[in-house]
Design a protein around this motif. Structure first.
Motif, mmCIF file in Angstrom:
data_model
loop_
_atom_site.group_PDB
_atom_site.id
_atom_site.type_symbol
_atom_site.label_atom_id
_atom_site.label_comp_id
_atom_site.label_asym_id
_atom_site.label_seq_id
_atom_site.Cartn_x
_atom_site.Cartn_y
_atom_site.Cartn_z
ATOM 1 N N ARG A 7 18.497 -17.683 -11.307
ATOM 2 C CA ARG A 7 17.247 -16.958 -11.313
ATOM 3 C C ARG A 7 17.147 -16.529 -12.928
ATOM 4 O O ARG A 7 16.293 -16.285 -13.416
ATOM 5 C CB ARG A 7 17.382 -15.732 -10.612
ATOM 6 C CG ARG A 7 17.323 -16.016 -8.997
ATOM 7 C CD ARG A 7 17.315 -14.870 -8.381
ATOM 8 N NE ARG A 7 17.103 -14.943 -7.012
ATOM 9 C CZ ARG A 7 17.224 -14.052 -5.726
ATOM 10 N NH1 ARG A 7 17.613 -12.769 -6.080
ATOM 11 N NH2 ARG A 7 17.131 -14.477 -4.607
ATOM 12 N N ALA A 44 14.120 -17.230 -15.200
ATOM 13 C CA ALA A 44 13.466 -16.163 -15.976
ATOM 14 C C ALA A 44 13.469 -16.609 -17.242
ATOM 15 O O ALA A 44 12.280 -16.119 -18.075
ATOM 16 C CB ALA A 44 13.915 -14.990 -15.624
ATOM 17 N N LEU A 97 7.912 -14.901 -15.355
ATOM 18 C CA LEU A 97 8.546 -14.429 -14.071
ATOM 19 C C LEU A 97 9.009 -12.893 -14.663
ATOM 20 O O LEU A 97 9.096 -12.060 -13.841
ATOM 21 C CB LEU A 97 9.568 -15.202 -13.767
ATOM 22 C CG LEU A 97 9.059 -16.539 -13.175
ATOM 23 C CD1 LEU A 97 10.321 -17.380 -12.662
ATOM 24 C CD2 LEU A 97 8.220 -16.395 -11.736
ATOM 25 N N ARG A 98 9.051 -12.542 -15.765
ATOM 26 C CA ARG A 98 9.794 -11.185 -16.356
ATOM 27 C C ARG A 98 8.862 -10.106 -16.342
ATOM 28 O O ARG A 98 9.156 -8.950 -16.176
ATOM 29 C CB ARG A 98 10.395 -11.709 -17.693
ATOM 30 C CG ARG A 98 11.605 -12.565 -17.731
ATOM 31 C CD ARG A 98 12.692 -12.276 -18.777
ATOM 32 N NE ARG A 98 11.885 -12.396 -20.119
ATOM 33 C CZ ARG A 98 12.077 -13.511 -20.772
ATOM 34 N NH1 ARG A 98 12.585 -14.829 -20.401
ATOM 35 N NH2 ARG A 98 11.434 -13.638 -22.145
ATOM 36 N N TRP A 99 7.619 -10.573 -16.888
ATOM 37 C CA TRP A 99 6.559 -9.519 -16.904
ATOM 38 C C TRP A 99 5.429 -9.606 -15.943
ATOM 39 O O TRP A 99 4.741 -8.334 -15.589
ATOM 40 C CB TRP A 99 5.781 -9.726 -18.325
ATOM 41 C CG TRP A 99 5.180 -10.992 -18.513
ATOM 42 C CD1 TRP A 99 5.563 -12.040 -19.077
ATOM 43 C CD2 TRP A 99 3.716 -11.525 -18.224
ATOM 44 N NE1 TRP A 99 4.734 -12.986 -19.416
ATOM 45 C CE2 TRP A 99 3.420 -12.476 -18.872
ATOM 46 C CE3 TRP A 99 2.625 -10.498 -17.544
ATOM 47 C CZ2 TRP A 99 2.256 -13.396 -18.468
ATOM 48 C CZ3 TRP A 99 1.545 -11.475 -17.134
ATOM 49 C CH2 TRP A 99 1.289 -12.573 -17.850
ATOM 50 N N LEU A 100 5.209 -10.502 -14.930
ATOM 51 C CA LEU A 100 4.222 -10.384 -14.091
ATOM 52 C C LEU A 100 4.657 -9.628 -13.152
ATOM 53 O O LEU A 100 3.523 -8.651 -12.759
ATOM 54 C CB LEU A 100 4.097 -11.939 -13.595
ATOM 55 C CG LEU A 100 2.895 -11.902 -12.376
ATOM 56 C CD1 LEU A 100 1.754 -11.510 -13.207
ATOM 57 C CD2 LEU A 100 2.923 -13.324 -11.912
ATOM 58 N N PRO A 101 5.691 -9.102 -12.591
ATOM 59 C CA PRO A 101 5.865 -8.050 -11.413
ATOM 60 C C PRO A 101 5.878 -6.744 -11.914
ATOM 61 O O PRO A 101 5.498 -5.904 -11.070
ATOM 62 C CB PRO A 101 7.392 -8.339 -11.319
ATOM 63 C CG PRO A 101 8.003 -9.730 -11.591
ATOM 64 C CD PRO A 101 7.058 -9.987 -12.736
ATOM 65 N N GLN A 102 5.575 -6.450 -13.123
ATOM 66 C CA GLN A 102 5.327 -5.199 -13.624
ATOM 67 C C GLN A 102 4.055 -5.060 -14.162
ATOM 68 O O GLN A 102 3.806 -4.128 -14.586
ATOM 69 C CB GLN A 102 6.274 -4.723 -14.713
ATOM 70 C CG GLN A 102 7.771 -4.580 -14.104
ATOM 71 C CD GLN A 102 8.766 -5.790 -14.031
ATOM 72 O OE1 GLN A 102 8.567 -6.664 -14.963
ATOM 73 N NE2 GLN A 102 9.617 -5.696 -13.082
ATOM 74 N N TYR A 103 3.102 -6.128 -14.150
ATOM 75 C CA TYR A 103 1.870 -6.142 -14.729
ATOM 76 C C TYR A 103 0.828 -5.073 -14.049
ATOM 77 O O TYR A 103 0.895 -5.163 -13.000
ATOM 78 C CB TYR A 103 1.299 -7.488 -14.442
ATOM 79 C CG TYR A 103 0.157 -7.972 -15.473
ATOM 80 C CD1 TYR A 103 0.369 -7.586 -16.864
ATOM 81 C CD2 TYR A 103 -0.791 -8.583 -14.909
ATOM 82 C CE1 TYR A 103 -0.704 -8.025 -17.561
ATOM 83 C CE2 TYR A 103 -1.888 -8.604 -15.927
ATOM 84 C CZ TYR A 103 -1.671 -8.609 -17.423
ATOM 85 O OH TYR A 103 -2.873 -8.659 -17.993
ATOM 86 N N SER A 104 0.408 -4.014 -14.752
ATOM 87 C CA SER A 104 -0.492 -3.273 -14.166
ATOM 88 C C SER A 104 -1.822 -3.318 -14.591
ATOM 89 O O SER A 104 -2.282 -4.181 -15.294
ATOM 90 C CB SER A 104 0.057 -1.881 -14.985
ATOM 91 O OG SER A 104 -0.155 -1.812 -16.238
ATOM 92 N N THR A 113 0.561 -8.312 -22.919
ATOM 93 C CA THR A 113 1.416 -9.523 -22.481
ATOM 94 C C THR A 113 0.509 -10.676 -23.024
ATOM 95 O O THR A 113 -0.439 -10.771 -23.587
ATOM 96 C CB THR A 113 1.332 -9.541 -20.915
ATOM 97 O OG1 THR A 113 0.129 -10.109 -20.469
ATOM 98 C CG2 THR A 113 1.775 -8.501 -20.378
#
Length: 580
Positions: free
Chosen positions: A5, A9, A15-22, A346
């Motif tokens: 993983r 990443a 994969l590092r910034w997409l989960p926290q994308y607001s 981003t």
């Protein structure tokens, strides 16, 4: 699993910034992406013209790379696409050749950059000094300005150098078109004024935002205004201005890179094409990586740049770009600055700028016919004139004339021959200057006086290696002979580099001092090299870790008779001698 993983990443930064994308980040990226697109479209058209390609090839080069960078890139400000430097190198490598050579150059450049990334060869870029970068960047700006003067004057000719451009302009001066000159003057004035609009101080925050948007959208606004003027004044017989001409509508065809081409009546295979491209196959990727890593470092805000990932991404962007008929691409300082000032969060902003390019290809190509060439030349000239690096020249004149010579050499070769040859010549000149410094070590000598007596402190100003070991030994012995029989204290604080030849040189020095019955004290040794000094035959290890001359003398505790009284003027603070 965790290791897999982490690797995924690292190699797929999405994969590092997409989960926290607001939503806030998405809105900021949308604004930045649209703003970037308004800069990217006119620049791409102008850079295609600079490379002597139909203008739609600039747009073909502007969407796939910037979209791929969304998933693979590590620096949010970087925008992959055509640049003035890539366009100029493409022109020099593929002048007079079919478009297949440009597409093959794009593909091969991507392959070389990808291979450099996979082999972790980013350190090669470090061999190109800032002086070389400044020299060829400034020369590139002047070459582009000279090449675009014909567009400002409404002339048409083919030239291969700055001298050819000047000569042909003088020869064809009676053919200068006044309408194109007037339009070029108006475009340059508007571009330069709009560039400064963002710096106007206003009380209203909203008005400040409007002025900022006008400033960064200046290329699109000027191209739009010039095109409208050309459309309104266009006549059926003879247009008032020289126009870009018909632009191929629609999206580019998807096809494999060409591995053969027809030149005249001769069909050239892959090997023939590579031989025709020559050194550009190697120098283009190096310049690509140099530009991209420099931009990444400039906008990484002090963070570490993953050079390997950047090279892999740049290589894949060019390899994929060759499938949609793109010219060689890399990051651009101007577009990165636009993204940064637009508040990009981003790399997703590249998705929106790529969509704008696609929309322009689908719906606006028929209107690109009316873009005046004088306007495109104005956009290019006003973009590159600020690349002339006068500040570095002034700094080097005051601090380092040798590096200034490297800059001048790179600059001159760029103008006289080619940018690729200039980068190679400049890199070799920088290495030669560095080697000369290594071969001519400076040795500083100081008279010292302590409670235990007096001696001479000798401090080499750089590391010791095979290229300078013998000269360093002669200078140390000459300094020792001048103060014999007083002790000589060898301050090794700067001798962090110590190869086998230097070790043998130190052993010979120890033997020589013993034969002369003169005390040699080696002290202030870097901690990481103490073990190497301890293994020297005949060295007194008691003083190696001491930091001052007094402590070194005390550690060795020489007999008082060996410490002759110093001259009356001797003092460590006042008796600094010239380097020998």
């Amino acid at each position: 699993m965790e290791r897999a993983r982490a690797v995924l990443a690292r190699r797929l930064p999405l994969l590092r910034w997409l989960p926290q994308y607001s939503r806030v980040a998405a809105l900021a990226d949308l604004v930045a992406g649209v703003t970037l697109g308004l800069t990217l479209v006119p620049q791409s058209i102008a850079y295609a013209a600079l490379a002597d390609l139909p203008v739609h090839y600039g747009l073909y080069s502007s969407f796939l790379g910037t979209m791929l960078y969304v998933a693979l890139g590590t620096v949010k400000e970087v925008s992959i696409g055509p640049t003035s430097l890539m366009a100029l190198l493409t022109l020099q490598a593929c002048r007079g050749l079919p478009i297949e050579f440009v597409l093959l150059l794009t593909f091969l450049s991507g392959c070389v950059v990808l291979l450099m990334g996979l082999l972790r060869l980013g350190f090669l870029v470090e061999l190109i000094s800032p002086s070389v970068t400044s020299g060829f960047t400034s020369a590139t700006a002047l070459i582009i300005v000279a090449a675009q003067l014909k567009g400002l004057l409404g002339l048409s000719f083919t030239a291969e150098s700055v001298a050819d451009n000047v000569r042909l302009i003088v020869t064809q001066w009676p053919l200068v078109r006044r309408a194109d000159c007037a339009l070029a003057a108006a475009c340059c004035t508007a571009l330069l004024l709009l560039r400064k609009v963002k710096d106007v101080r206003v009380r209203s925050k909203r008005m400040g935002r409007v002025l900022w948007l006008l400033s960064i959208s200046r290329n699109a606004l000027v191209v739009l205004a010039a095109s409208v003027l050309a459309y309104v004044t266009h006549g059926p017989d003879r247009p008032l201005f020289k126009l870009s001409g018909r632009v191929e509508p629609g999206l580019p065809p998807l096809s494999a890179p060409p591995f053969s081409a027809t030149v005249g009546n001769t069909t050239m295979n892959f090997v023939d094409m590579v031989q025709q491209l020559g050194s550009a196959v190697i120098m283009m990727p190096i310049v690509m990586v140099l530009a991209n890593i420099a931009i990444a470092k400039a906008f990484s805000e002090g963070g570490r740049v993953d050079a390997t990932q950047e090279m892999v991404t740049l290589g894949l962007c060019n390899m994929a770009g060759s499938l949609v008929h793109a010219m060689p691409t890399c990051g651009a300082f101007t577009r990165s600055a636009v993204s940064h000032s637009s508040g990009v969060r981003t790399p997703a902003a590249g998705l929106y700028s790529g969509i704008i390019t696609l929309l322009a290809l689908i719906f606006l190509t028929k209107y690109f016919y009316f873009i005046p060439k004088a306007c495109l030349s104005s956009v290019l000239i006003c973009a590159v004139i600020f690349m002339v690096d006068v500040r570095t020249v002034r700094r080097l004149w005051a601090r380092d004339r040798a590096e200034l010579g490297v800059l001048a050499l790179t600059f001159g070769v760029s103008l006289a021959r080619s940018v690729e040859l200039a980068v190679l010549a400049g890199a070799l000149a920088s290495l030669a200057a560095l080697l000369r410094r290594l071969m001519r070590p400076r040795v500083h000598t100081y008279h010292v006086k302590t409670e235990l007596g007096a001696g001479l402190r000798v401090r080499p100003a750089q590391g010791a290696s095979y290229v300078c070991a013998e000269l360093l030994a002669r200078r140390v012995l000459a300094a020792a002979a001048a103060v014999a029989p007083r002790p000589l204290l060898l301050d090794c604080a700067c001798l962090a580099l110590l190869d086998y030849a230097a070790v043998k040189m130190l052993e010979r020095l120890i033997t020589k001092f013993k034969a002369n019955e003169q005390l040699l004290i080696i002290y202030n040794v870097p901690e990481e090299l103490v073990h190497k000094y301890e293994q020297l035959a005949g060295v007194d290890a008691r003083a190696l870790r001491t930091n001052s001359a007094a402590d070194a003398l005390a550690a060795v505790a020489p007999p008082p008779a060996a410490l002759a009284p110093p001259p009356a003027a001797d003092a460590e603070s006042a008796a600094l001698l010239q380097p020998v």
